[in-house]
Scaffold this active site. Structure first.
Site, PDB file in Angstrom:
ATOM      1  CE  LYS A  45      -8.762 -10.028 -19.440  1.00  0.00           C
ATOM      2  NZ  LYS A  45      -9.124 -10.147 -18.063  1.00  0.00           N
ATOM      3  CG  MET A  71     -12.138  -9.309 -11.963  1.00  0.00           C
ATOM      4  SD  MET A  71     -13.893  -9.273 -12.261  1.00  0.00           S
ATOM      5  CE  MET A  71     -13.955  -9.825 -13.942  1.00  0.00           C
ATOM      6  N   GLY A  72     -10.266 -13.030 -10.214  1.00  0.00           N
ATOM      7  CA  GLY A  72      -9.506 -14.287 -10.165  1.00  0.00           C
ATOM      8  C   GLY A  72      -8.637 -14.523 -11.388  1.00  0.00           C
ATOM      9  CB  CYS A 128      -3.415 -10.827  -7.995  1.00  0.00           C
ATOM     10  SG  CYS A 128      -5.187 -11.224  -7.991  1.00  0.00           S
ATOM     11  CB  ILE A 188      -1.228   0.426  -4.322  1.00  0.00           C
ATOM     12  CG1 ILE A 188      -2.512   1.242  -4.417  1.00  0.00           C
ATOM     13  CG2 ILE A 188      -0.207   1.017  -3.421  1.00  0.00           C
ATOM     14  CD1 ILE A 188      -3.255   1.482  -3.094  1.00  0.00           C
ATOM     15  CG  ASN A 189      -3.155  -5.211  -7.508  1.00  0.00           C
ATOM     16  OD1 ASN A 189      -4.389  -5.131  -7.515  1.00  0.00           O
ATOM     17  ND2 ASN A 189      -2.490  -6.027  -8.307  1.00  0.00           N
ATOM     18  CB  THR A 190      -7.331  -4.000  -5.258  1.00  0.00           C
ATOM     19  OG1 THR A 190      -6.927  -5.350  -5.489  1.00  0.00           O
ATOM     20  CG2 THR A 190      -7.821  -3.391  -6.556  1.00  0.00           C
TER      21      THR A 190
HETATM   22  O1  RRO Z   1      -8.147 -10.632 -11.601  1.00  0.00           O
HETATM   23  C1  RRO Z   1      -8.307 -10.151 -10.460  1.00  0.00           C
HETATM   24  O2  RRO Z   1      -9.162 -10.584  -9.676  1.00  0.00           O
HETATM   25  C2  RRO Z   1      -7.459  -9.055  -9.961  1.00  0.00           C
HETATM   26  C3  RRO Z   1      -6.142  -8.892 -10.264  1.00  0.00           C
HETATM   27 BR1  RRO Z   1      -5.267  -9.973 -11.475  1.00  0.00          BR
HETATM   28  C4  RRO Z   1      -5.387  -7.874  -9.649  1.00  0.00           C
HETATM   29  O3  RRO Z   1      -4.179  -7.679  -9.847  1.00  0.00           O
HETATM   30  N1  RRO Z   1      -6.034  -7.065  -8.774  1.00  0.00           N
HETATM   31  C5  RRO Z   1      -7.331  -7.223  -8.492  1.00  0.00           C
HETATM   32  O4  RRO Z   1      -7.876  -6.463  -7.684  1.00  0.00           O
HETATM   33  N2  RRO Z   1      -8.037  -8.207  -9.097  1.00  0.00           N
END
Ligand code: RRO
Length: 309
Positions: A45, A71-72, A128, A188-190
């Site tokens: 994580k 999630m933050g 993020c 990629i990230n989200t």
């Molecule tokens: O923790 C999150 O909300 C989060 C992270 Br760090 C990230 O890199 N990508 C995402 O979709 N959520």
């Protein structure tokens, strides 16, 4: 699976299907289990210097073709999480520590702490979608991105920055990472998105907006990997909506040297990475592709044209 082994900046993995950051990676025990069930490597994580509680609930929402999360960045801070990294090593595969910070210096310190805990590499969360002042805001600035990579290189372990699909200057970012000495780029990230609760007349997520993952984002991830492979000689690690060995091979043919699986682990269970690696090996075998490198970028028409094919 020797035909599937991969070396990324000196980090050796038995297969190219890794656990993505943010899924079943709160404890070392769960990461070790996923490794024992066949993942090629584990990404932790995202962890920072200080503990963070994360965003208010609800933090996840299902959509028809994917998952929304906000999630933050909840995490106990690197000092406490180092114990989980050590415990994850029991799985016998490389552990890649995902880190985030507010400055190159903080990133560099975190990289050294992760190395001391036994991490084989660091993934830099520069993407993020919903953390003010962190993540995505840092991952669009080539000068800052390069400085962060350089600071993390002092740890001596391979450095993999992770990019957002919202980046519009992919070529500039890739060049900055390459010049700074990154071992590869993760993409990629989200994607930023949201859901509305009609009866409640308000957003579903506690944070209102979140990041979309799962099958819906696969075409976007493929396009970003394809473009990165066109722009840089660095290895690319593809992530976004991979649910099967065929999905993994699509990413590899677009230019990925390895892939990560996240949302599909929630659907297929902790053995998903190992199962997808076996499916990939079978599919490659049926197509006469004996080694991974034979398939990497095979569908990239820009590179083919560049090499006169
Ligand atoms: O923790 C999150 O909300 C989060 C992270 Br760090 C990230 O890199 N990508 C995402 O979709 N959520």
């Amino acid at each position: 699976m020797t035909g599937l082994s991969v070396s990324l900046g000196g980090m050796e993995a038995r297969n190219p299907v890794f656990l993505a950051s943010g899924i079943l990676d709160e404890t070392g025990a769960s990461m070790a289990r996923i490794a024992c069930l066949g993942a090629g490597a584990i990404v932790t994580k995202s962890v920072g210097m200080e503990p963070r509680p994360g965003h208010p609930n609800p933090c996840v929402a299902e959509t028809p073709c994917g998952l929304l999360n906000a999630m933050g960045l909840p995490n106990p801070g690197m000092e406490a999480y180092a114990e989980e990294i050590r415990a994850a090593l029991v799985g016998g595969v490389p552990v890649i520590a995902s880190i985030y910070g507010s400055s190159p210096r903080e990133f560099g310190e975190l990289a050294c702490m992760a190395r001391d805990a036994g991490a084989s590499a660091v993934e830099l969360n520069l993407s993020c979608p919903h953390a003010k002042g962190l993540g995505l805001e840092m991952g669009q600035d080539p000068v800052l991105g390069g400085d962060i990579v350089k600071a993390c290189k002092t740890s001596g372990i391979p450095v993999f920055p992770k990019l957002s699909p919202h980046v519009n200057n992919l070529g500039d970012m890739a060049k900055a990472f390459q010049d700074a000495g990154a071992a590869g780029i993760v993409a990629i990230n989200t994607l930023r998105g949201m859901a509305i609760d009609v009866e409640a007349r308000m957003p579903v997520l506690g944070n209102s907006t979140g990041g979309l993952s799962g099958p819906a984002v696969k075409p976007v991830g493929l396009r970003v990997v394809y473009e990165l492979y066109t722009h840089t000689n660095l290895p690319v690690i593809g992530v976004g909506g991979i649910t099967s060995g065929r999905d993994a091979l699509e990413y590899i043919m677009a230019g990925a040297s390895a892939v990560q699986v996240g949302t599909a682990v929630l659907q297929r269970g902790p053995g998903a990475c190992g199962d997808i690696a076996r499916e990939l090996e079978e599919l490659m075998g049926s197509m006469g592709l004996e080694r991974l490198h034979e398939a990497v970028g095979i569908a990239n028409m820009e590179r083919r044209r560049g090499s006169g094919e």
